[in-house]
Design a protein around this motif. Structure first.
Motif, PDB file in Angstrom:
ATOM      1  N   GLU A  47     -33.235  -3.505  11.638  1.00  0.00           N
ATOM      2  CA  GLU A  47     -34.344  -2.492  11.537  1.00  0.00           C
ATOM      3  C   GLU A  47     -33.430  -0.927  10.976  1.00  0.00           C
ATOM      4  O   GLU A  47     -33.874  -0.381  10.257  1.00  0.00           O
ATOM      5  CB  GLU A  47     -34.580  -1.626  13.375  1.00  0.00           C
ATOM      6  CG  GLU A  47     -35.879  -2.650  14.060  1.00  0.00           C
ATOM      7  CD  GLU A  47     -35.293  -4.352  14.058  1.00  0.00           C
ATOM      8  OE1 GLU A  47     -33.934  -4.261  14.376  1.00  0.00           O
ATOM      9  OE2 GLU A  47     -36.442  -5.459  14.095  1.00  0.00           O
ATOM     10  N   PHE A  48     -32.445  -1.329  10.603  1.00  0.00           N
ATOM     11  CA  PHE A  48     -31.878   0.125  10.738  1.00  0.00           C
ATOM     12  C   PHE A  48     -31.560  -0.549   8.349  1.00  0.00           C
ATOM     13  O   PHE A  48     -31.460   0.508   8.373  1.00  0.00           O
ATOM     14  CB  PHE A  48     -30.378   0.365  10.804  1.00  0.00           C
ATOM     15  CG  PHE A  48     -29.080   0.681   9.866  1.00  0.00           C
ATOM     16  CD1 PHE A  48     -29.210   2.323   9.788  1.00  0.00           C
ATOM     17  CD2 PHE A  48     -28.374   0.227   8.955  1.00  0.00           C
ATOM     18  CE1 PHE A  48     -28.588   2.925   8.767  1.00  0.00           C
ATOM     19  CE2 PHE A  48     -27.147   0.294   8.545  1.00  0.00           C
ATOM     20  CZ  PHE A  48     -27.213   2.072   8.282  1.00  0.00           C
ATOM     21  N   ASP A  70     -33.188 -11.603   3.085  1.00  0.00           N
ATOM     22  CA  ASP A  70     -34.394 -11.116   3.992  1.00  0.00           C
ATOM     23  C   ASP A  70     -35.697 -10.830   3.291  1.00  0.00           C
ATOM     24  O   ASP A  70     -35.737  -9.984   2.200  1.00  0.00           O
ATOM     25  CB  ASP A  70     -33.938 -10.472   5.661  1.00  0.00           C
ATOM     26  CG  ASP A  70     -35.100 -10.017   6.014  1.00  0.00           C
ATOM     27  OD1 ASP A  70     -35.806  -9.572   5.968  1.00  0.00           O
ATOM     28  OD2 ASP A  70     -34.380 -10.619   7.527  1.00  0.00           O
ATOM     29  N   ARG A  71     -36.534 -11.450   2.893  1.00  0.00           N
ATOM     30  CA  ARG A  71     -38.173 -11.227   2.195  1.00  0.00           C
ATOM     31  C   ARG A  71     -38.796 -10.074   3.029  1.00  0.00           C
ATOM     32  O   ARG A  71     -38.785  -8.959   1.958  1.00  0.00           O
ATOM     33  CB  ARG A  71     -38.680 -12.483   2.735  1.00  0.00           C
ATOM     34  CG  ARG A  71     -40.423 -12.060   1.325  1.00  0.00           C
ATOM     35  CD  ARG A  71     -40.708 -13.416   1.766  1.00  0.00           C
ATOM     36  NE  ARG A  71     -41.717 -13.465   0.964  1.00  0.00           N
ATOM     37  CZ  ARG A  71     -43.509 -12.689   0.884  1.00  0.00           C
ATOM     38  NH1 ARG A  71     -43.464 -11.975   2.253  1.00  0.00           N
ATOM     39  NH2 ARG A  71     -44.074 -12.143  -0.285  1.00  0.00           N
ATOM     40  N   GLU A  72     -38.774  -9.688   4.355  1.00  0.00           N
ATOM     41  CA  GLU A  72     -39.093  -8.266   4.508  1.00  0.00           C
ATOM     42  C   GLU A  72     -38.283  -7.082   4.349  1.00  0.00           C
ATOM     43  O   GLU A  72     -38.810  -5.721   4.099  1.00  0.00           O
ATOM     44  CB  GLU A  72     -39.084  -8.427   6.327  1.00  0.00           C
ATOM     45  CG  GLU A  72     -40.002  -6.898   6.755  1.00  0.00           C
ATOM     46  CD  GLU A  72     -39.875  -7.352   7.969  1.00  0.00           C
ATOM     47  OE1 GLU A  72     -40.240  -6.588   8.840  1.00  0.00           O
ATOM     48  OE2 GLU A  72     -38.991  -7.957   9.440  1.00  0.00           O
ATOM     49  N   ALA A  77     -37.759  -2.774   0.170  1.00  0.00           N
ATOM     50  CA  ALA A  77     -36.887  -1.983  -0.467  1.00  0.00           C
ATOM     51  C   ALA A  77     -38.022  -1.849  -2.099  1.00  0.00           C
ATOM     52  O   ALA A  77     -38.235  -0.759  -2.625  1.00  0.00           O
ATOM     53  CB  ALA A  77     -36.090  -2.144  -0.833  1.00  0.00           C
ATOM     54  N   VAL A  78     -38.484  -3.396  -2.673  1.00  0.00           N
ATOM     55  CA  VAL A  78     -39.589  -2.976  -3.149  1.00  0.00           C
ATOM     56  C   VAL A  78     -40.642  -2.427  -3.756  1.00  0.00           C
ATOM     57  O   VAL A  78     -40.930  -1.277  -4.351  1.00  0.00           O
ATOM     58  CB  VAL A  78     -39.967  -4.638  -3.709  1.00  0.00           C
ATOM     59  CG1 VAL A  78     -41.071  -4.351  -4.787  1.00  0.00           C
ATOM     60  CG2 VAL A  78     -38.154  -5.051  -4.499  1.00  0.00           C
ATOM     61  N   ARG A  79     -41.333  -1.944  -2.034  1.00  0.00           N
ATOM     62  CA  ARG A  79     -42.431  -0.879  -2.383  1.00  0.00           C
ATOM     63  C   ARG A  79     -42.509   0.018  -2.434  1.00  0.00           C
ATOM     64  O   ARG A  79     -43.429   0.655  -3.072  1.00  0.00           O
ATOM     65  CB  ARG A  79     -43.100  -1.502  -0.926  1.00  0.00           C
ATOM     66  CG  ARG A  79     -43.508  -3.070  -1.517  1.00  0.00           C
ATOM     67  CD  ARG A  79     -44.378  -3.441  -0.245  1.00  0.00           C
ATOM     68  NE  ARG A  79     -45.903  -4.279   0.048  1.00  0.00           N
ATOM     69  CZ  ARG A  79     -45.761  -5.106   1.101  1.00  0.00           C
ATOM     70  NH1 ARG A  79     -45.322  -4.725   2.551  1.00  0.00           N
ATOM     71  NH2 ARG A  79     -46.690  -6.579   0.858  1.00  0.00           N
ATOM     72  N   ARG A  80     -40.754   0.870  -1.947  1.00  0.00           N
ATOM     73  CA  ARG A  80     -40.663   1.616  -1.275  1.00  0.00           C
ATOM     74  C   ARG A  80     -40.327   2.538  -2.994  1.00  0.00           C
ATOM     75  O   ARG A  80     -40.418   3.837  -2.789  1.00  0.00           O
ATOM     76  CB  ARG A  80     -39.465   1.852  -0.695  1.00  0.00           C
ATOM     77  CG  ARG A  80     -39.769   3.672  -0.429  1.00  0.00           C
ATOM     78  CD  ARG A  80     -40.488   4.120   0.448  1.00  0.00           C
ATOM     79  NE  ARG A  80     -40.358   5.326   0.452  1.00  0.00           N
ATOM     80  CZ  ARG A  80     -40.046   6.035   0.088  1.00  0.00           C
ATOM     81  NH1 ARG A  80     -40.865   6.841  -1.174  1.00  0.00           N
ATOM     82  NH2 ARG A  80     -40.438   7.670   0.609  1.00  0.00           N
ATOM     83  N   LYS A  88     -32.508  -6.054  -8.143  1.00  0.00           N
ATOM     84  CA  LYS A  88     -30.920  -6.765  -8.521  1.00  0.00           C
ATOM     85  C   LYS A  88     -30.001  -7.520  -7.626  1.00  0.00           C
ATOM     86  O   LYS A  88     -28.999  -8.395  -8.199  1.00  0.00           O
ATOM     87  CB  LYS A  88     -29.930  -5.560  -9.086  1.00  0.00           C
ATOM     88  CG  LYS A  88     -28.595  -6.296  -9.719  1.00  0.00           C
ATOM     89  CD  LYS A  88     -28.263  -4.539 -10.484  1.00  0.00           C
ATOM     90  CE  LYS A  88     -26.928  -4.232 -11.068  1.00  0.00           C
ATOM     91  NZ  LYS A  88     -26.346  -3.877 -12.225  1.00  0.00           N
ATOM     92  N   TYR A  89     -30.276  -6.672  -6.688  1.00  0.00           N
ATOM     93  CA  TYR A  89     -28.872  -7.473  -4.809  1.00  0.00           C
ATOM     94  C   TYR A  89     -29.721  -8.036  -4.372  1.00  0.00           C
ATOM     95  O   TYR A  89     -29.186  -8.963  -3.628  1.00  0.00           O
ATOM     96  CB  TYR A  89     -28.800  -6.402  -4.672  1.00  0.00           C
ATOM     97  CG  TYR A  89     -27.465  -5.237  -4.912  1.00  0.00           C
ATOM     98  CD1 TYR A  89     -26.198  -5.983  -6.164  1.00  0.00           C
ATOM     99  CD2 TYR A  89     -27.839  -3.859  -5.767  1.00  0.00           C
ATOM    100  CE1 TYR A  89     -25.498  -5.395  -6.915  1.00  0.00           C
ATOM    101  CE2 TYR A  89     -27.267  -3.313  -6.546  1.00  0.00           C
ATOM    102  CZ  TYR A  89     -25.718  -3.846  -7.138  1.00  0.00           C
ATOM    103  OH  TYR A  89     -25.134  -3.078  -7.903  1.00  0.00           O
ATOM    104  N   ALA A  90     -30.101  -8.895  -4.881  1.00  0.00           N
ATOM    105  CA  ALA A  90     -32.200 -10.203  -4.085  1.00  0.00           C
ATOM    106  C   ALA A  90     -31.263 -11.333  -3.776  1.00  0.00           C
ATOM    107  O   ALA A  90     -30.658 -11.157  -4.992  1.00  0.00           O
ATOM    108  CB  ALA A  90     -33.095  -9.433  -3.962  1.00  0.00           C
ATOM    109  N   ALA A  91     -31.135 -12.026  -3.192  1.00  0.00           N
ATOM    110  CA  ALA A  91     -31.007 -13.340  -3.019  1.00  0.00           C
ATOM    111  C   ALA A  91     -31.690 -14.087  -4.478  1.00  0.00           C
ATOM    112  O   ALA A  91     -33.024 -13.383  -4.604  1.00  0.00           O
ATOM    113  CB  ALA A  91     -31.105 -13.674  -2.083  1.00  0.00           C
TER     114      ALA A  91
END
Length: 196
Positions: A47-48, A70-72, A77-80, A88-91
């Motif tokens: 949540e943090f 973590d997809r969620e 992050a992408v939506r915001r 860039k930093y996503a798995a």
């Protein structure tokens, strides 16, 4: 009365959690985005991290690897944000997630750069990217650089995208006319016989 007391404690607890997140966010900003490590009780708190990545586009860079996959968290992050730092930093496995990639390129087309190869072959994804930024054509799969609809969309947004299209479009009068309407200097990318 007991329910009022419990309700009040829950509200205070929630407020304290958010205040704790806000303090860490301030610490993150004050670190000038260098070597940030949150307090141990928050390091593994999902949540943090959702809170932080939706409030600061650079936060994902410092998240533990488990949260980068973590997809969620990535979708939040992408939506915001303009998803650049998020993708860039996503798995790697999330760089082929269609919903994540579509959401990202709809906010910033050039983010097609970070998508997995199969996403660069997806006509809808590439078309959305080119609607937002014609230069996204450079990252499309070669087969889609030969797609009339995609090339037309790209050059309508940015005439200079013609340089990344299949050579056949440099001879296509309709495409070149769209380029010139968008930016007269993009004529430089057209075939010589269409320049006169």
């Amino acid at each position: 009365n007991l329910s009022k007391v419990l309700s009040h404690r829950i509200q205070r607890s929630s407020i304290n959690i958010i205040l704790g997140y806000a303090k860490e966010e301030r610490r993150f900003k004050n670190s000038n985005y260098k070597k940030f490590v949150p307090k141990s009780n928050l390091l593994t708190n999902k949540e943090f991290w959702i809170y932080l990545v939706t409030r600061n586009k650079k936060a994902l860079r410092f998240a533990p690897d488990e949260f980068k996959s973590d997809r969620e968290i990535i979708l939040a992050a992408v939506r915001r944000h303009h998803a650049k730092f998020s993708l860039k930093y996503a798995a790697d496995e999330l760089k082929s997630d269609r919903e994540i990639i579509l959401t990202a390129v709809k906010s910033c087309g050039i983010l097609l750069k970070y998508a997995a190869s199969e996403s660069k072959l997806d006509r809808e994804v590439v078309l959305e990217a080119c609607k937002k930024n014609g230069y996204a054509l450079v990252y499309a799969a070669d087969e889609l650089k030969s797609d009339h609809g995609i090339v037309l969309q790209a050059v309508q947004e940015c005439g200079h995208a013609l340089q990344y299209a299949a050579d056949e479009f440099k001879y296509d009068r309709e495409i070149v006319l769209c380029c010139v309407k968008q930016d007269a200097y993009s004529l430089v990318h057209a075939a010589d016989e269409l320049k006169s």
